[in-house]
Enzyme design. Structure first.
Site, PDB file in Angstrom:
ATOM      1  N   ASP A 544       0.618  -1.175  -0.095  1.00 19.84           N
ATOM      2  CA  ASP A 544      -0.015   0.102  -0.080  1.00 19.84           C
ATOM      3  C   ASP A 544       0.915   1.207   0.068  1.00 19.84           C
ATOM      4  OD1 ASP A 544       0.789  -0.953   2.621  1.00 19.84           O
ATOM      5  OD2 ASP A 544      -0.469   1.045   3.242  1.00 19.84           O
ATOM      6  N   MET A 546       3.743   1.369  -1.600  1.00 18.38           N
ATOM      7  CA  MET A 546       4.402   1.538  -2.805  1.00 18.38           C
ATOM      8  C   MET A 546       3.598   1.931  -3.679  1.00 18.38           C
ATOM      9  SD  MET A 546       6.769  -2.069  -3.021  1.00 18.38           S
ATOM     10  CE  MET A 546       5.704  -3.284  -2.661  1.00 18.38           C
ATOM     11  N   CYS A 547       2.365   1.909  -3.757  1.00 15.43           N
ATOM     12  CA  CYS A 547       1.440   2.494  -4.816  1.00 15.43           C
ATOM     13  C   CYS A 547       0.817   3.710  -4.133  1.00 15.43           C
ATOM     14  CB  CYS A 547       0.222   1.450  -5.137  1.00 15.43           C
ATOM     15  SG  CYS A 547       0.946  -0.107  -5.810  1.00 15.43           S
ATOM     16  N   THR A 548       0.485   4.691  -5.069  1.00 14.52           N
ATOM     17  CA  THR A 548      -0.141   5.926  -4.709  1.00 14.52           C
ATOM     18  C   THR A 548      -1.585   5.445  -4.406  1.00 14.52           C
ATOM     19  OG1 THR A 548       1.327   7.305  -5.871  1.00 14.52           O
ATOM     20  CG2 THR A 548      -0.525   8.232  -5.105  1.00 14.52           C
ATOM     21  N   VAL A 549      -2.189   5.321  -3.101  1.00 16.92           N
ATOM     22  CA  VAL A 549      -3.425   5.071  -2.789  1.00 16.92           C
ATOM     23  C   VAL A 549      -4.118   6.344  -2.663  1.00 16.92           C
ATOM     24  CG1 VAL A 549      -4.860   3.745  -1.293  1.00 16.92           C
ATOM     25  CG2 VAL A 549      -2.660   2.820  -1.653  1.00 16.92           C
TER      26      VAL A 549
END
Length: 691
Positions: A544, A546-549
């Protein structure tokens, strides 16, 4: 010898037709968008006609008559100059007429305009010349004005038009009393129409007709006309109003009712003798005759024509004009002061070609920006296409295509006129050590980034991590570029412009910001609120992290806001140096006064920062000043960069605390810890005293 005919034949005139070049419509388009806007005021134009000619059909061997039409092209709008005038070597072979263009805003206005009134206005102009007590300014050109009414459908590139060549229907008219015959070509003349007398050794101007013909017998008077008609017995339309003038003008003791005419055509001249018909209606000479002269369409009926340039135009040119159309309409319908060229010519560098980069690029193109460079080091993944509108599923196959190049190619597919370039580039980041074997590559990447910033006017920071924005922030500050920063949270966003030093800000101290006049000090950058240096935030992250949430819609909202802020800044007289507006206090007006510098942009205020909160659909404008210990734009950082840029980058990557030591943030941290320690001791002593 002229051959008399037993019964006189009425003299008929061959109407003029129009021949309109596509360049005329291109020039009208430009005139409509940039000058006329919503105005339907008359515009002076001019056109030219040549001489009629006979062409032999190679198949049948018969001669085919080809009459000349009135030619209109892009030079027709230079009515006040001699552009397109007759060639000096053969001045009478191309005759100029002046006219009036009336361009209407809707097809309904075009259809419903009072066409009879418009033509009658020019008919009245002709009548006033013909009946004036002075003939000193009368020419073939002045007696033959024309009218062109148009409607330009600029979305489909269709142009509806109707041309009128006003002529006064003189009654009684003229008749041929000696049959047409071919005569030798006369000597070349400097004018398309001249008078002769007697042995034709002298030539006179129409304006001086009554002194020139004062003592000339009627059977020795002759008009020599450069004729657009190729009809064997009908002269061209321009002769009609000339004969009206000769037979009506009060400056001649006896109106001209009989004369010879010579029509000069291409390689041929024909001559006949004509006279004014006799009839009871001559008693009403003081009344202006009816005006006629609307051109017939291709069906031979009185009605408008339509020129459809869409199929003839280069699709790229069509797209280029269509892209500008909405912006031009915005300017001349709503914001006349909007400088679209300033926006169009702005070169934008987008660092990051992900979700933010895609949306920013699309909005820039919608504003007419033509030069966009995208920089990214990653490839398209399967999760990207649904969130990043410049990518498709196929772009993520086989490991994924490079994002920057793929996004640039997509921009060109959307609009071929954009100069879009994609560059794969890794940006050095503080806290991320550089392996010894990669130092040459990092040095080259630094040089490439510096060159790109130099070559562009605005730099967008659209990357995923905080530390990746540090080096572009520094370079932008050192080179005085407008830097736009966009950052996302789950349901929040930040859009800000980085401040630049000015003479005014140099004299100001970072004083407390209060509601009132705009803050006059230097505005801060992305790092000016930090008390720690940017460092590695990418290692050891969970999925969560590592990804732009974020909420899916927030990226497009933030990206569009950033571009709109950039355009507002560009429209401000001070550009990137424009002061920020100050959020109003509870007791202050909600909007800045019209006299405040922040409202100098026609698009409204130009804030420093905009923080959006999607949870409650609110935006907050904030002004932040520059910080003297900032790791991104402070003077110690700029001095170190100018002294040895690569050494600064290398040390900041190798040593996470280097930037803090360089700016003095380490001392601030020590001072803060010391104060906290003193406060903690004081609290303990106080507790012991209470015991």
């Amino acid at each position: 010898m002229a051959t008399s005919i037993q019964a006189a034949t009425p003299l008929q005139f061959l109407p003029l037709s129009t021949s309109i070049s596509p360049s005329f419509w291109h020039r009208l388009t430009d005139l409509k968008l940039h000058h006329l806007k919503l105005s339907d005021d008359p515009v002076p134009i001019c056109g030219w006609y040549g001489r009629g000619k006979q062409v032999k059909d190679r198949v049948t061997g018969e001669s085919v008559a080809i009459s000349a039409g009135l030619e209109l092209d892009n030079a027709s709008f230079d009515a006040g100059t001699d552009v397109g005038a007759s060639d000096a070597s053969a001045p009478s072979e191309r005759t100029r007429l002046r006219g009036v263009l009336r361009n209407f805003n809707t097809i309904e206005e075009f259809k419903n305009c009072d066409k009879a009134k418009l033509l009658n206005e020019l008919g009245e102009q002709i009548w006033q010349q013909a009946t004036s007590a002075s003939s000193s300014s009368v020419t073939l050109e002045s007696l033959n004005p024309f009218l062109l009414i148009t409607f330009a459908d600029l979305k489909k590139y269709r142009y509806y038009y109707w041309c009128g060549f006003p002529a006064l229907a003189q009654k009684p008219g003229w008749e041929i009393v000696e049959e047409w015959r071919e005569v030798p070509l006369p000597e070349p003349s400097s004018t398309p129409l001249h008078l002769s007398r007697g042995d034709e050794s002298e030539a006179g101007a129409l304006a001086g007709v009554f002194s020139f013909w004062a003592n000339t017998p009627a059977d020795e008077r002759r008009i020599v006309l450069s004729d657009p008609s190729a009809h064997p017995s009908a002269p061209g339309w321009p002769l009609r109003n000339v004969l009206l003038f000769l037979s009506t003008s009060p400056t001649f003791p006896q109106p001209v009712t009989s004369l010879a005419i010579t029509l000069v055509r291409d390689g041929q001249a024909i001559s006949a003798r004509i006279r004014r018909q006799e009839g009871a209606e001559t008693t009403g000479e003081g009344k202006r005759p009816a005006t006629v002269g609307w051109e017939k369409n291709e069906k031979g009926k009185l009605g408008p024509r339509m020129a459809d340039l869409g199929p003839l135009m280069d699709p790229t040119r069509l797209a280029d004009q269509a892209v500008d159309l909405n912006l031009q309409l915005m300017r001349w319908r709503i914001m006349p002061s909007l400088d679209l060229d300033k926006v169009k010519n702005t070169r934008c560098l987008l660092l990051g070609a992900g979700t933010l980069g895609c949306y920013v690029a699309r909005t820039l193109m919608a504003w007419g920006v033509r030069n966009i460079t995208l920089v990214d080091s990653s490839t398209v993944s399967f999760s990207n296409p649904v969130r990043q509108p410049l990518f498709e599923f196929e772009d993520s196959l086989n490991g994924g295509k490079p994002k920057a190049q793929t996004a640039a190619a997509a921009l060109k597919r959307i609009y071929p006129g954009v100069d879009a370039t994609g560059i794969s580039l890794s940006i050095p980041m503080p806290g991320h050590p550089i392996p010894p074997t990669a130092q040459d590559a990092i040095r080259q990447d630094l040089e490439t980034l510096e060159r790109l910033v130099d070559e562009h006017d605005v730099v967008y920071l659209l990357m995923d991590s905080r530390e990746s924005r540090w080096l572009p922030t520094l370079i932008g500050a050192a080179k005085g570029k407008l830097v736009m920063n966009v950052a996302l949270g789950f349901d929040t966003f930040l859009v800000m412009r980085h401040g630049l030093p000015t003479e005014e800000s140099a004299a100001s101290t970072p004083a407390e910001i209060v509601p009132g006049p705009p803050y006059r000090g230097q505005l801060g950058c992305y790092y000016c609120n930090d008390v720690v240096a940017p460092m590695d935030s990418l290692s050891d992250r969970t999925l969560d992290q590592m990804c732009t949430v974020t909420r899916p819609g927030i990226a497009s909202i933030a990206s569009s806001t950033a571009v709109e802020l950039m355009v507002s800044i560009l429209q401000h007289p001070q550009g990137a140096l424009a002061p920020s507006d100050i959020p109003a206090s509870k007791d202050a007006p909600a909007a800045p006064s019209s006299s405040s510098p922040s409202s100098a942009s026609p698009l409204g205020v130009v804030p420093h920062q905009i923080r959006g909160f999607l949870a409650n659909f609110e935006n907050l404008k904030i002004t932040g000043h520059a910080y003297e210990r900032c790791t991104g734009c402070s003077q110690p950082i700029l001095d170190a960069y100018r002294a040895d840029a690569f050494d600064l980058v290398r040390q900041s990557c190798e040593d996470a605390k280097y930037l803090e030591r360089l700016t003095g943030l380490d001392k601030l941290e020590e001072e803060t810890e010391a104060l906290l320690a003193e406060g903690l001791d004081w609290d303990e002593e106080d507790e012991e005293a209470e015991l």
